[in-house]
Each structure stands twice: as C-alpha cells, then as structure tokens.
Design an enzyme around this catalytic site. Structure first.
Site, mmCIF file in Angstrom:
data_model
loop_
_atom_site.group_PDB
_atom_site.id
_atom_site.type_symbol
_atom_site.label_atom_id
_atom_site.label_comp_id
_atom_site.label_asym_id
_atom_site.label_seq_id
_atom_site.Cartn_x
_atom_site.Cartn_y
_atom_site.Cartn_z
ATOM 1 N N CYS A 1 0.954 -1.437 0.148
ATOM 2 C CA CYS A 1 0.005 -0.214 0.152
ATOM 3 C C CYS A 1 0.987 1.303 -0.158
ATOM 4 O O CYS A 1 2.234 1.331 0.326
ATOM 5 C CB CYS A 1 -0.922 -0.089 1.168
ATOM 6 S SG CYS A 1 -2.171 -1.223 0.774
ATOM 7 N N CYS B 1 -6.707 -1.172 -2.498
ATOM 8 C CA CYS B 1 -7.965 -1.021 -2.995
ATOM 9 C C CYS B 1 -8.133 -0.916 -4.522
ATOM 10 O O CYS B 1 -7.067 -0.806 -5.253
ATOM 11 C CB CYS B 1 -8.488 0.430 -2.446
ATOM 12 S SG CYS B 1 -8.526 0.558 -0.571
ATOM 13 N N LYS C 1 2.269 4.292 1.004
ATOM 14 C CA LYS C 1 3.716 4.810 1.458
ATOM 15 C C LYS C 1 4.630 3.665 1.618
ATOM 16 O O LYS C 1 5.947 3.893 1.598
ATOM 17 C CB LYS C 1 3.725 5.584 2.635
ATOM 18 C CG LYS C 1 2.981 6.977 2.651
ATOM 19 C CD LYS C 1 2.866 7.649 1.383
ATOM 20 C CE LYS C 1 1.485 8.010 0.958
ATOM 21 N NZ LYS C 1 0.300 7.203 0.976
ATOM 22 N N SER D 1 -5.623 11.555 -2.658
ATOM 23 C CA SER D 1 -5.639 10.322 -2.668
ATOM 24 C C SER D 1 -5.555 9.874 -4.170
ATOM 25 O O SER D 1 -6.057 10.804 -5.118
ATOM 26 C CB SER D 1 -6.928 9.660 -2.183
ATOM 27 O OG SER D 1 -7.008 8.295 -2.426
#
Length: 557
Positions: free
Chosen positions: A119, A191, A121, A468
């Site tokens: 994910c 996601c 970072k 995002s």
C-alpha cells in the site's frame, strides 16, 4: 558473500551461536542469507494477508537454495487515517519505512533483500531502501483487491467516500450508504482502482524492480502466491549474478516508469514518490520531465477513479506488460533497460499481448492523446502543481473560478458537506503541505464530497496538500512553494479569481503584482501545528512537494 561479515570465521562463533539459538542449522547458514522485509499488519486490508505472501517468498528462496530471514516494517492505512490527525503521519511514514529497512539490512548484512509491501507509502519506502542499499533486491506486492458489488454495479472504497457526499445531498438513503459500506471492499488487497498503492505496484513493475504481473494479479489468487514464490527464487539468482537495483533503476528505467504512469492514468502521488525513489539512485528527476513524457504518451487505460475499469480488468487484459507492448509500437519505451527477470524490457515483452482492447486501448485509438498527469505552473505555483488530468471533466479543463479559502482540510470538508460551496467556486485549502500540515495530508474526503454532491463539473480544488489516488475532478495538489514557507497560495483571499488552465499547464492567481506585494508584506508565518514527536522533526527536515517531500540532508544545505 556479504553475510560472511556476520557468520564466517572463528571470530564469528558467537554470531553463529545466536543464529543457532533461533533454530538455524549450519547448512542454512552456509547458504545466502536473504532478508524478507514484510509489512504485514492487522490494520490495512492490503497487508492483512502479507504473512501468506511472505511465506510463499520464503518457500521460493528455500527452493532456490537460499535461507530467508523475515523482519517487519510499519504501515499506515491511508483510508482509515483519512480526514483526521492520523493522515499527517501517512507520507511521513515513508521515510521511516526506508530507514527501518536500511537499518535492518546494514545491522545484519544480508546477501539480498525481498520487499513485501502493498500500500501507499510502504511501496515507495521499500523501493527507496532497495536503491539506497544497492544490494540484490526484488519487490513483490500483495496484489490488488477485487471490486465489490452493490446490486449489479461494481464498486470500491472511493464509491463509499463519494456516497457520503451523495447522502448529504439527499440523493441516496442511509440504507443505500450502509449497503455500500458493507460490500464495497470484499476482501484483502490494495483498493481495487488505480489509486496510489496500485499505481506504485504497477510502476515498480515498469521500473524493472518487480516481476511482470506484480502490479495487477489479484491478491486472492493462486497466481499471486506463485508470483511470490518466483520472486523468492529469483532473488537467489540475482545474488549469484550480482545484479543490483541501481543497475536496473537507471534514467531509462525511470523514463519507462513515468511513461507507463501516463498511459495508465496513475495517482498524482507518483509525482511525489518517483522523484524520491530516483534520488536514492542518484538520479535527479525534474518535474518538467513528467510534462515532457506526458505530452508524447497517449492515455490508454480508463481505470477507477477516472474510468469504469478496475485492476482485475487490467490484469485480464494483459496487465502492465500489455500496456508497455502498446507503447513499444510507437517507440515510447526503452527496450534495452534491464529488469529483475535478468532480461531486458524488450525480451520480457515478446510474449505479451493486449487481450482486451476495451480495457487497454490500442495506441492508435487512445482515450486521450496526452498522458494522465499534468504539471501546472504560474504565479500561484512557481515550482509546480499536479493534477490528474485524465480524471477531470472536460468542462473543468479551462475555468476561471472564485476562491473559497480554508486554512485546513477539516474546515474545507465541513464547508463542502454543509452546502457552502457553489458552482463556479474553487476550494483553496492551504497550510496542508509537507511542512505546514505537517505531513501533506491526502484529501479524499473533500474531493469525494464535491463529486458526491454533483459538483464535479462546476467546482475545482487547489491545495498545497495532496490527494488520494482515488480522487477525481479538477483537484490540483502539491502547490509549491507551500503556504507555510510563504508560497503564493498563502496570499489568496476570499473571492479572488483563479485561472485553472489544464490544457495550457497554467495556474494563475488573477491579482496584480502590487496587490500581491502588499499582501506579502503583511503575511506572517504561522505557528507550527506540531511541536513535539516525530512530526515536529519531520516538519523541520522535510523539503518541498516539488522535490518529492524528501528529508533534507547535509548535502542539501
């Protein structure tokens, strides 16, 4: 072998004794010792299954004759950290992740390294460490989440964020929102759209530091576990051949990655992470390179949040390799760049093909003639600002808007959800940059609220913070210099006109120089929001978003 520093010779008997205390046999110690940096935890859906991925990696290492040694790193879930003080720690965690992998790999001199992230970072943090250490290394991600379903419609996490705005606007019921909440995220994985995590996983593949398939093979499949085993096997071969990350991640490789970024329509966060990763390889990537490559790279994939397709669709269509095969047809990819397969990009692409032209458009029929990201310049952003132009409605590509000024993301989100923003407005959120935030918060809540309330074709958002990868609309971030250091965004006043001209890469505050000078003379730097702990140290050391928000070192002074 590098690990001989901690295991070979009479004087290393105490060291071997400590290994044997953990159950390692002498036969295992005689093999290459390979660090497995596993970022598994129980707070990120993309990481909840990484224990299984790491086990597959370790099985591959053992199959190839190496000895795996697993250790952990931290990881922040951006979705759960969103829209509260926790988001300030997200970008800042990237540096800690890179540092922790460096520390573990220097304190215990492994012969090679396998990075297991999934994910936001965590992926760039591990890539930074791989290049900083420059020992044989490979990255294997946990893979993307499958799309969820609400009735007959495919949905994802961003659908839920946008539905909050729709509920506030009265266009959906609480029952519909709760149903979406239950079914949007069906299981493990990063996601399901081309958000930051999947963007970085795809770019690690394009960069050559991950195996083909790394960016798109779904998390829940046997193919993902097989790829993890292959990565474990491959690291042993990389050690034998002494192939190191800096031999792979060259200027040509970074140009390949940025080109793929533009074709896929990746997250604007890549403009922070790719330069930061390149810096660790001793390569200076100017923001202008993104515009140069974008101008000649067609946008071939319309993935969520800007389009209808999900990562699983891209995988079925042939994945990143099929996208690169389309780009090769116009000579946009450096085919001679080396990869962790031990072969060049060109050789890897020989067996690739586009299985679904509705998902990966042929290069002769792109969605857009330019790539997904644009860098804007002007008196409001002298050092640049970033927009995901492929996710902007045509009506918002050129627009003069009224400034509605907010001093924090929280205030802006409240104003939007309370119905205070009208068509023709531009929401200006400042003091949310790397230093001012501190930590450059992602702003999915206000951008999703704008879309959910039906304002995506009428309202822009400008900030010195960031967005995002799930953001769509005229959302312009990374405005540099940031407000906290006196950047022009600090001088915007309520009602000012701002020209947003994405077509011509311009961002202009329509105020004359004399007025701006008078405002600057009155401006005073704000008091730091954080005065203790890690964020205070981060704010003191962090550089501009235009340079990747890396930490300042002695050589930067």
């Amino acid at each position: 072998m590098r690990s001989d520093l901690m295991k070979k010779g009479v004087e290393k008997a105490p060291h071997r004794s400590l290994f044997k205390a953990m159950g390692y046999t002498q036969a295992e110690l005689d093999r290459p010792l390979i660090g497995v940096a596993n970022s598994a935890n129980e707070i990120i859906p993309g990481h909840i299954h990484l224990d299984k991925v790491a086990e597959a990696v370790k099985a591959g290492i053992r199959l190839a004759g190496g000895t795996p040694i697993e250790f952990s790193t931290i990881g922040v879930c951006d979705g759960i950290a969103m829209n509260h003080a926790g988001m300030r720690y997200s970008l800042a965690s990237r540096e800690l992740i890179a540092d922790s992998v460096e520390i573990m790999s220097m304190a215990h001199p492994f012969d090679g390294l396998v990075a297991v992230p999934n994910c936001d970072k965590i992926i760039p943090g591990m890539l930074m460490a791989m290049l900083r250490l420059d020992i044989p290394a490979i990255l294997i991600s946990g893979g993307p989440m499958l799309a969820g379903r609400a009735g007959h419609k495919q949905v994802d996490l961003v659908s839920v964020f946008e539905a909050v705005g729709s509920f506030k606007a009265g266009t959906i019921t609480m029952e519909e929102l709760e149903q979406l909440e239950d079914y949007a995220c069906p299981g493990c994985g990063s996601c399901a759209g081309m958000f930051t995590a999947n963007s970085m996983n795809c770019l690690s593949e394009a960069l050559g530091l991950a195996l083909p398939g790394n960016g798109t093979i779904p998390a829940v499949t046997g193919a993902r576990m097989r790829l993890a085993k292959l990565a474990g096997m491959r690291i042993v071969e990389l050690i034998k051949a002494d192939i190191r990350p800096r031999q792979i991640a060259t200027q040509k490789a970074f140009e390949n990655a940025i080109t793929v970024d533009m074709a896929l329509g990746c997250s604007t966060n890549t403009v922070l992470h790719v330069p930061a990763i390149a810096r660790e390889a001793g390569i200076d990537l100017d923001l202008g390179l993104f515009n140069t490559l974008s101008s000649r790279t067609p946008h071939l994939c319309s993935l969520r949040p800007g389009g209808p397709h999900f990562l699983e669709n891209l995988d079925q269509a042939g994945g990143v390799q099929a996208v690169m095969k389309e780009l090769v047809a116009r000579d946009l990819i450096h085919r001679d760049a080396m990869t962790v397969t031990g072969m060049t990009v060109g050789k890897n692409l020989e067996s690739s093909k586009n299985n679904d032209p509705t998902v990966i458009r042929p290069i002769s029929d792109p969605y857009h003639n330019e790539g997904g990201i644009a860098i804007l310049y002007g008196n409001l952003a002298p050092e640049g600002a970033v927009v995901k132009q492929s996710a902007v409605a045509p009506e918002m590509l050129q627009r003069t808007c009224r400034a509605r000024v907010f001093e924090s993301e929280t205030d802006a989100a409240r104003g939007i959800l309370d119905g205070k923003i009208k068509p023709g407005d531009v929401v200006v959120i400042r003091y949310e940059g790397p230093k001012g935030g501190p930590g450059m918060q992602e702003m999915l809540t206000p951008t999703a609220a704008i879309i959910g309330m039906g304002l995506g074709k009428d309202v822009a958002l400008i900030t010195d913070g960031r967005f995002s990868g799930g953001t769509q609309g005229a959302a312009i971030g990374h405005v540099s210099p940031e407000a906290a250091v006196g950047g022009p965004i600090a001088l915007v006043e309520e009602g000012d006109e701002i020209l947003v001209d994405i077509l011509n890469k311009r961002l202009e505050l329509m105020v004359d120089d004399a007025t701006l000078k008078a405002r600057r003379d009155k401006w005073k730097a704000p008091e730091p929001r954080t005065t203790q702990g890690y964020l205070a140290r981060y704010a003191h050391m962090v550089t501009s978003g235009s340079t990747g928000a890396v930490l300042r070192t002695e050589q930067d002074k």
